[in-house]
Design a protein around this motif. Sequence first.
Motif, PDB file in Angstrom:
ATOM      1  N   ASP A 230      -4.614  -9.935  -6.664  1.00  0.00           N
ATOM      2  CA  ASP A 230      -4.474  -9.685  -5.224  1.00  0.00           C
ATOM      3  C   ASP A 230      -3.526  -8.513  -4.990  1.00  0.00           C
ATOM      4  O   ASP A 230      -2.313  -8.678  -4.986  1.00  0.00           O
ATOM      5  CB  ASP A 230      -3.943 -10.966  -4.541  1.00  0.00           C
ATOM      6  CG  ASP A 230      -3.810 -10.811  -3.035  1.00  0.00           C
ATOM      7  OD1 ASP A 230      -4.267  -9.777  -2.495  1.00  0.00           O
ATOM      8  OD2 ASP A 230      -3.259 -11.728  -2.395  1.00  0.00           O
ATOM      9  N   LYS A 237       0.213  -4.648  -0.936  1.00  0.00           N
ATOM     10  CA  LYS A 237       1.476  -5.354  -1.169  1.00  0.00           C
ATOM     11  C   LYS A 237       2.501  -4.381  -1.744  1.00  0.00           C
ATOM     12  O   LYS A 237       2.128  -3.498  -2.516  1.00  0.00           O
ATOM     13  CB  LYS A 237       1.265  -6.450  -2.227  1.00  0.00           C
ATOM     14  CG  LYS A 237       0.636  -7.712  -1.729  1.00  0.00           C
ATOM     15  CD  LYS A 237       0.576  -8.741  -2.853  1.00  0.00           C
ATOM     16  CE  LYS A 237      -0.214  -9.963  -2.442  1.00  0.00           C
ATOM     17  NZ  LYS A 237       0.411 -10.752  -1.376  1.00  0.00           N
ATOM     18  N   ASN A 280      -9.110  -8.759  -5.112  1.00  0.00           N
ATOM     19  CA  ASN A 280      -8.791  -8.079  -3.848  1.00  0.00           C
ATOM     20  C   ASN A 280      -8.178  -6.717  -4.167  1.00  0.00           C
ATOM     21  O   ASN A 280      -6.986  -6.609  -4.414  1.00  0.00           O
ATOM     22  CB  ASN A 280      -7.834  -8.947  -3.022  1.00  0.00           C
ATOM     23  CG  ASN A 280      -7.567  -8.377  -1.637  1.00  0.00           C
ATOM     24  OD1 ASN A 280      -8.309  -7.509  -1.153  1.00  0.00           O
ATOM     25  ND2 ASN A 280      -6.520  -8.857  -0.989  1.00  0.00           N
ATOM     26  N   ASP A 307      -4.503  -8.596   3.303  1.00  0.00           N
ATOM     27  CA  ASP A 307      -3.799  -9.424   2.316  1.00  0.00           C
ATOM     28  C   ASP A 307      -3.977 -10.926   2.607  1.00  0.00           C
ATOM     29  O   ASP A 307      -3.680 -11.763   1.758  1.00  0.00           O
ATOM     30  CB  ASP A 307      -2.314  -9.053   2.310  1.00  0.00           C
ATOM     31  CG  ASP A 307      -1.608  -9.533   1.059  1.00  0.00           C
ATOM     32  OD1 ASP A 307      -2.299  -9.982   0.121  1.00  0.00           O
ATOM     33  OD2 ASP A 307      -0.360  -9.459   1.010  1.00  0.00           O
ATOM     34  N   ALA A 308      -4.462 -11.243   3.779  1.00  0.00           N
ATOM     35  CA  ALA A 308      -4.754 -12.657   4.066  1.00  0.00           C
ATOM     36  C   ALA A 308      -6.218 -12.899   3.703  1.00  0.00           C
ATOM     37  O   ALA A 308      -7.048 -13.261   4.536  1.00  0.00           O
ATOM     38  CB  ALA A 308      -4.460 -12.981   5.518  1.00  0.00           C
ATOM     39  N   GLU A 309      -6.520 -12.658   2.421  1.00  0.00           N
ATOM     40  CA  GLU A 309      -7.911 -12.736   1.943  1.00  0.00           C
ATOM     41  C   GLU A 309      -8.301 -14.152   1.532  1.00  0.00           C
ATOM     42  O   GLU A 309      -9.467 -14.530   1.610  1.00  0.00           O
ATOM     43  CB  GLU A 309      -8.113 -11.766   0.755  1.00  0.00           C
ATOM     44  CG  GLU A 309      -7.689 -12.259  -0.645  1.00  0.00           C
ATOM     45  CD  GLU A 309      -6.202 -12.566  -0.790  1.00  0.00           C
ATOM     46  OE1 GLU A 309      -5.411 -12.087   0.041  1.00  0.00           O
ATOM     47  OE2 GLU A 309      -5.831 -13.297  -1.725  1.00  0.00           O
TER      48      GLU A 309
HETATM   49 ZN    ZN Z   1      -3.241 -11.721  -0.242  1.00  0.00          ZN
END
Ligand code: ZN
Length: 464
Positions: A230, A237, A280, A307-309
């Motif tokens: 991720d 991030k 991701n 990022d809110a995958e």
């Molecule tokens: Zn994430």
Amino acid sequence: MKITYANKLLNEIEANLEIVLLKRSKYLKTNNMFLKEKKLYVKIPNYKFYTITEIITNVIKYINKINKYQSIKIALYGITNKKIQALIDGLLLGSYDFVRYKSKIKEIKLKEIFIANENYQELQFSYEEIKLKINNHIIINKNINLTREIINSVADDTTPEKISNWIKEELENTNIECLIKDKNYIRTELPAFYDISKGSTNQPNLVHLKYNEHKEFKKIVLIGKGVTFDTGGISLKPSEYMYDMKLDKAGAITIFGIIKTISELQLPIEVHAILGFSENMISNNAYKPGDVIKTRNSKTIEIMNTDAEGRILLADLFEYAQDKIKDIDYIFDYATLTGSVISAIGQYSAGIIGHNSKLKNKMIKISRQVDEWYVDLPFNRFFFEDCYKSNIADYVNIPTSSIGGGTILGGVFIDNFLDKKYKNKWLHIDMTGVAFIKNRWKYHEYGATGFGIKSGIKFIKFLI
Ligand code: ZN
Ligand code: BES
Ligand code: ZN
């Protein structure tokens, strides 16, 4: 390493070293162990479940450090029926070492552990019953170590495709049916899952494992987040947070460990494991903030943060599960969904979320018996008011009108994709903190803990 429960007394067993467990000893104070001739004296000051596991872990690590004994023997002195698990946990969890990426691997001499059929107190069960118990805990702990190994493995070795093939091979001669769906299937059937995976050249995979399908048992569905790496995507991030992100597959791999254990224990229950593997990544094909994507059932989600995958992946997996599987009795998801669970409850517990307090409390209570801790993060009605409202779609993927409580809000998002009839049958487990640790902790080394398997098995046994 082989563990045998021998139907013999200690002095009838040939081994290089004997472990002598002592409750009291004036010679053993600070250091819990003392080696003399062919005996290792070990003090277990209290016979609490977790103390036994911790001390036996240290014993195994010590023996492997000396690396001179091929076989050891141990009696169940002072260990009651209930605590036998703690002993097996210590022996096996303690012997795990993640060496996959070391160029020089020390060959461990210890190959056999004999447990003698000998005790100060009479055990309440027969030799055969204790043997079965021991063998069951061997199965559980071997699967915990397998789970640790995969979670510890780096993203390039655990791409969705590699991990799916590996799962298939691992389950080849078992009674678990393994269905793997590739990118083309995902594109049409789980389009939101497809969208979060678009940025990577490593194609996504859906793995649906079935155990005891169409039997007259209770039916449990386990849904797992398997993000193999991720980066955060376009909402990248910062590097210090990205470093750990090979662990973002922990939910799915934990479930793999649970279903494999259930099948080896031959538990009478129907289990479906639905695992979504995706990477991701950031690229010119990646999904973007501001995009509006569609789930399997055509609900629309406006992306505020790539990022809110995990929640998007879970939304599609929930819709898939409820379409494909009828009359589900329980539906649990395991995911490393939010960093905020660590701020909320620390790194030694998982957050547990759901509408059914009775079910949650039962899970929390049962898990403590195997030293796994869950903390109830309760919903309240205010969380459900408008926080995922989008101006242009059905939902946004991160809350726009709420501060804090990120882990609970993760649950609130998933709740939108759950049929009414399943609301009370669902538990969401956010295991971000406890799945992976940075410092040696009790019977865990740096890295994946294998958390969730012991408690999962114990809880499912209770639900049968
Ligand atoms: Zn994430
Ligand atoms: N995989 C992360 C959660 C995570 C954080 C796992 C730290 C392990 C360690 C998840 O996909 C994520 O990035 N969540 C965001 C959600 C936020 C954007 C609403 C988070 O926790 O910051
Ligand atoms: Zn993630």
